[in-house]
Design a protein around this motif. Structure first.
Motif, PDB file in Angstrom:
ATOM      1  N   SER A   1       0.278   5.760  -1.022  1.00 63.10           N
ATOM      2  CA  SER A   1       0.126   6.897  -0.109  1.00 63.10           C
ATOM      3  C   SER A   1       1.387   7.758  -0.038  1.00 63.10           C
ATOM      4  CB  SER A   1      -0.242   6.394   1.282  1.00 63.10           C
ATOM      5  OG  SER A   1       0.802   5.588   1.781  1.00 63.10           O
ATOM      6  N   VAL A   2       2.558   7.111  -0.086  1.00 66.83           N
ATOM      7  CA  VAL A   2       3.791   7.866   0.135  1.00 66.83           C
ATOM      8  C   VAL A   2       4.316   8.446  -1.177  1.00 66.83           C
ATOM      9  CG1 VAL A   2       6.217   7.633   0.769  1.00 66.83           C
ATOM     10  CG2 VAL A   2       4.459   6.600   2.191  1.00 66.83           C
ATOM     11  N   LEU A   3       4.784   9.694  -1.097  1.00 67.20           N
ATOM     12  CA  LEU A   3       5.405  10.330  -2.247  1.00 67.20           C
ATOM     13  C   LEU A   3       6.903  10.014  -2.200  1.00 67.20           C
ATOM     14  CD1 LEU A   3       4.810  12.372  -4.582  1.00 67.20           C
ATOM     15  CD2 LEU A   3       5.584  14.157  -3.028  1.00 67.20           C
ATOM     16  N   GLY A   4       7.409   9.353  -3.247  1.00 61.08           N
ATOM     17  CA  GLY A   4       8.835   9.026  -3.304  1.00 61.08           C
ATOM     18  C   GLY A   4       9.599  10.092  -4.066  1.00 61.08           C
TER      19      GLY A   4
ATOM     20  N   GLY B   1       0.811  -1.208   0.000  1.00 56.94           N
ATOM     21  CA  GLY B   1       0.000   0.000   0.000  1.00 56.94           C
ATOM     22  C   GLY B   1       0.849   1.265   0.000  1.00 56.94           C
ATOM     23  N   LEU B   2       2.145   1.082   0.297  1.00 54.83           N
ATOM     24  CA  LEU B   2       3.009   2.231   0.500  1.00 54.83           C
ATOM     25  C   LEU B   2       3.065   3.168  -0.708  1.00 54.83           C
ATOM     26  CD1 LEU B   2       4.521   2.887   3.035  1.00 54.83           C
ATOM     27  CD2 LEU B   2       6.582   1.913   2.045  1.00 54.83           C
ATOM     28  N   ASP B   3       3.146   2.592  -1.902  1.00 56.29           N
ATOM     29  CA  ASP B   3       3.330   3.455  -3.071  1.00 56.29           C
ATOM     30  C   ASP B   3       2.040   4.169  -3.460  1.00 56.29           C
ATOM     31  OD1 ASP B   3       2.143   1.142  -4.016  1.00 56.29           O
ATOM     32  OD2 ASP B   3       2.916   1.477  -6.044  1.00 56.29           O
TER      33      ASP B   3
ATOM     34  N   GLN C   1       2.106   9.987   7.694  1.00 55.87           N
ATOM     35  CA  GLN C   1       1.054  10.115   6.694  1.00 55.87           C
ATOM     36  C   GLN C   1       1.727  10.410   5.356  1.00 55.87           C
ATOM     37  OE1 GLN C   1      -1.489  13.454   7.350  1.00 55.87           O
ATOM     38  NE2 GLN C   1      -3.232  12.488   6.331  1.00 55.87           N
TER      39      GLN C   1
END
Lengths: 508, 296
Positions: free
Chosen positions: B14-17, B10-12, B280
């Motif tokens: 929500s998180v901006l890389g 799910g990380l990609d 977040q």
């Protein structure tokens, strides 16, 4: 569809299709062997006799290191085995001119041994090795002068590697002479100069003087040429393994791929009956199995051959785009952080020339020494530009010192540090020193370590001979690499290492 | 284990890389030729001043080596001042000076005028700006609001607010620790404290490894504290964002005990650690907020 996607699809596929076309039109089946490089040797003997004659020469044998395939013209009267060597004999009784011609295909790999520094030096008296320990007419290992020198060189060393290194170093440091004459061990010692056979006999003599089994090896250095010269080197027994040494050309416990081995022992390559006129020549050609010449947009192999373009330069040139792509992947997809963008490519290409492990150690040592210089320079308040200049000078000084130190040992070729990109050494050292200063030792080491990991990964990939040959054969593939880069430039996924970093945001 | 896998997958979403930030956000919303307006603090301050955005007073700027002594003579009448490289990043090259009985101190360390001019010269030579020649900035010293001392006494804590098209997305308070040596940067060992944007309260403090409810050195509570002048700060950040042609910005603010919120600087490439401080991902917020606003 976005324009960049279409462009990259075209860039990637067109060259691949082109390569496919070349493979199909140039060969019925495609395999790695297509890139194999080998030598073709042509023996050309001429005998003019009044009556009875005979001619003997040693034939190369297959071994773990070398593969020899003779052509069907090889047709001696007999072949006999003698002390592990194979001797071919031609004989006859007809007067007149006879030509003996045959050839073979030769492939081999380079070998390099690591002599453990834990093996004790012990004189060998086992009868099995008697032949490799005795004093002979040409290898006068019992002569007081050779005995004395051997003892002096051995000094109080207790490990075999130190003894062998001392003997080799002494012989290697003697000036080389161009003579083709047979030179015995004692004459070499007294003249303080010799060619390959003299140096080899002296090294064997010195080893035998200390009761270390050793023997001569005869062969031919394979290179594109017509020649009459053969070559001699030495094998010393270490832990039941015959380890090669060439004290003329500086190969310590190693042998390049192009050393065709013909026989062991102190013999003449060709012997013949008296009273005949004899001439001979070796013609050696370098061949490549397949250059896929048809439909080649640019045939680099032909260019290399015809224009004498240094092949290593071309290798570096063609490796650059691939190395840069790998950096892009390691940085943007995996998430490694490196000092400078293309720096790891430049270091790894330098490492390919120098040998990866040796080069990496030397590179790191140089970086550390030059970084340390930064400490007093910062304390004294030396300005930035002047500091960089001073560190640059230090890089040159450290490299010259390293060359000098390496020339005294034989662990690594003395020229190794000269392949390093010097300006980059300065910048890395400065960056490292500044990071230690500002972010602490741990961050600096972490950054350097990541840079070196990336360098190593790229180094190991680019070091592949197969890959290099592939790129020289199919240089159009760099356009596909460009297409991949275009795609990579629009890659927006999380970097793999970012998953580890940001996993904590999920646990709330 | 299953939960970890689910979280990873799910990380990609929500998180901006870094890749996405660079390509989809910075590239799209910030014009490269405008970067210098943020990267060069002297230019940024000129914009602040022109738009009457509250910020620390500029005492002077040194452009060339030959000006060092003249400018220093002018600015050294102040008892407290800050020297900054105009193009420095990550708080590097900043020197905070106090004069007591005619003696200058950098923090608690006495320094000579010679050491100070040497530092200025180093700034000009580009020591803190990747070798580019640089300018040195002399600024008013900001006395932190007592709110910060109630958490931890040392250093100058600051707020970072990230805005897209002048809409605040996420914020954090950066606070020094013993380990960070007075610096408030996350990768120098400082704390990143998330901010509840609606309520104007502090969330948990992240030290790069763990989350804390209290300051790890002082033990004073953090979680749930109401931030003074929060509404004012939000308004100031929006005012600042509107003054710049850059659409994606990280704005750094401090609260002076007398003058209230002030803008310190703006960043074109604000770091992504703020997501860890807030626990977040930014991506969800960007999507949510831009859609909401764009549809209005």
């Amino acid at each position: 569809m976005k324009a960049y996607r279409i462009t990259s699809a075209i860039l990637i596929t067109l060259p691949v299709l082109w390569v496919g076309l070349r493979v199909i039109s140039n060969s019925t089946q495609f395999g790695f062997a297509d890139f194999e490089q080998h030598y073709e040797m042509e023996y050309d003997f001429t005998v003019r006799s009044q009556g009875d004659y005979w001619l003997k020469t040693y034939l190369p044998q297959n071994s773990e290191r070398q593969t020899v395939v003779f052509d069907e013209r090889l047709n001696p009267q007999s072949v006999s085995s003698l002390y592990g060597n194979e001797v071919a004999i031609w004989e006859g009784s007809n007067a007149g001119l006879k030509k003996i011609e045959f050839g073979f295909k030769y492939t081999a790999r380079p070998v390099s041994y690591n002599i453990s520094d834990k093996i004790f030096y012990t004189p060998e008296f086992d009868k099995t090795y008697a032949k490799s320990l005795i004093d002979t007419d040409y290898i006068q290992s019992n002569h007081p002068e050779i005995q004395l020198l051997a003892q002096e060189l051995k000094s109080d060393a207790i490990y075999l590697t130190d003894v062998v290194k001392a003997l080799y170093q002494y012989v290697y440091n003697l000036p080389a002479s161009a003579t083709n004459e047979l030179t015995d061990a004692l004459t070499t010692l007294r003249n303080q100069e010799a060619s390959c056979n003299g140096k080899s006999r002296l090294l064997v003599g010195l080893a035998r003087a200390l009761d270390i089994p050793s023997r001569m090896v005869g062969g031919i250095i394979m290179e594109k040429s017509q020649k009459k010269t053969s070559h001699a080197w030495v094998e010393i027994l270490v832990n039941d393994t015959w380890v090669p040494f060439d004290a003329l050309n500086g190969h310590y416990a190693s042998l390049p791929a192009n050393y065709l081995q013909l026989y062991t022992g102190d013999h003449f390559l060709i012997t013949r009956s008296t009273g005949i006129t004899f001439d001979y020549q070796y013609e050696i050609a370098e061949r490549r199995a397949n250059t896929f010449a048809k439909f080649a947009p640019i045939n680099l192999w032909t260019l290399i051959e015809e224009q004498n373009i240094p092949v290593n330069m071309l290798r570096v040139l063609l490796l650059l785009p691939l190395g840069a792509l790998l950096i892009g992947i390691l940085k943007n997809v995996i998430g490694f952080k490196t000092i400078g963008v293309f720096l790891p490519v430049l270091i790894s290409i330098a490492l390919i020339q120098t040998g990866i492990v040796n080069g990496l150690v030397l590179f790191t040592i140089t970086i550390i020494i030059v970084s340390i210089l930064n400490v007093p320079l910062t304390r004294w308040g030396i300005q930035h530009t002047a500091k960089l200049t001073l560190m640059m000078t230090a890089v040159v000084a450290v490299i010259l010192t390293t060359v000098l130190i390496l020339s005294k040992t034989n662990l690594v070729a003395a020229s190794t540090p000269l392949f390093f990109p010097f300006i980059i050494l300065t910048l890395v050292a400065e960056k490292l020193a500044r990071t230690i200063d500002e972010d602490g030792f741990k961050t600096a080491i972490d950054m350097y370590a990541q840079t070196m990991i990336v360098t190593l990964i790229i180094g190991f990939v680019l070091n592949s001979k197969l890959l290099q040959d592939f790129l020289i054969t199919f240089p159009e593939i760099i356009i596909s690499i460009a297409g991949l880069n275009l795609l990579l430039g629009k890659w927006i996924g999380l970097r793999i290492l970012e998953y580890r970093r940001f996993i904590k945001t999920q646990n709330a | 284990m299953q939960k970890l896998l689910k979280n990873l997958l799910g990380l990609d979403k929500s998180v901006l890389g870094i890749n996405e930030r660079n390509i989809e956000i910075i590239n799209r919303y910030n014009k490269r030729s405008d970067y210098q307006l943020a990267d060069d603090k002297a230019l940024a301050k000129a914009i602040f001043e022109k738009n009457q955005i509250s910020c620390p007073k500029t005492y002077g700027v040194v452009n060339y080596l030959t000006e060092v002594l003249a400018v220093w003579k002018q600015v050294s009448v102040n008892d407290q001042l800050v020297i900054k490289p105009a193009k420095g990043a990550g708080g590097k090259g900043i020197m905070i000076l106090n004069k007591r009985e005619g003696q200058w101190f950098s923090g608690s360390k006495p320094v000579t005028e010679e050491q100070i001019t040497y530092h200025i010269a180093n700034i000009l030579f580009g020591l803190y700006s990747f070798g580019d020649s640089d300018k040195a900035l002399f600024e008013e010293f900001v006395n932190p609001h007592p709110f910060f001392a109630s958490i931890y006494g040392d250093g100058v804590p600051d707020f970072r607010i990230i805005l897209l098209k002048a809409r605040p997305l996420q914020a954090m308070l950066r606070m020094p620790t013993e380990r960070s040596n007075g610096k408030a940067n996350l990768h120098q060992g400082g704390l990143g404290i998330g901010v509840d944007m609606e309520r104007g309260t502090l969330k948990m403090a992240y030290d790069g490894k763990r989350y804390h409810k209290v300051h790890p050195d002082s033990g004073n509570p953090i979680n749930g504290l109401a931030i003074p002048c929060w509404k004012e700060m939000l308004a100031l950040s929006i005012q600042t964002a509107k003054a710049f042609p850059l659409q994606y910005l990280g704005i750094d603010l401090v609260i002076d005990r007398d003058k209230g919120p002030m803008v310190m600087e703006v960043n074109v490439r604000p770091g992504l650690g703020i997501q860890l401080a807030n626990r977040q991902g930014l991506k969800t917020i960007v999507k949510h907020k831009t859609e909401t606003y764009d549809n209005q």
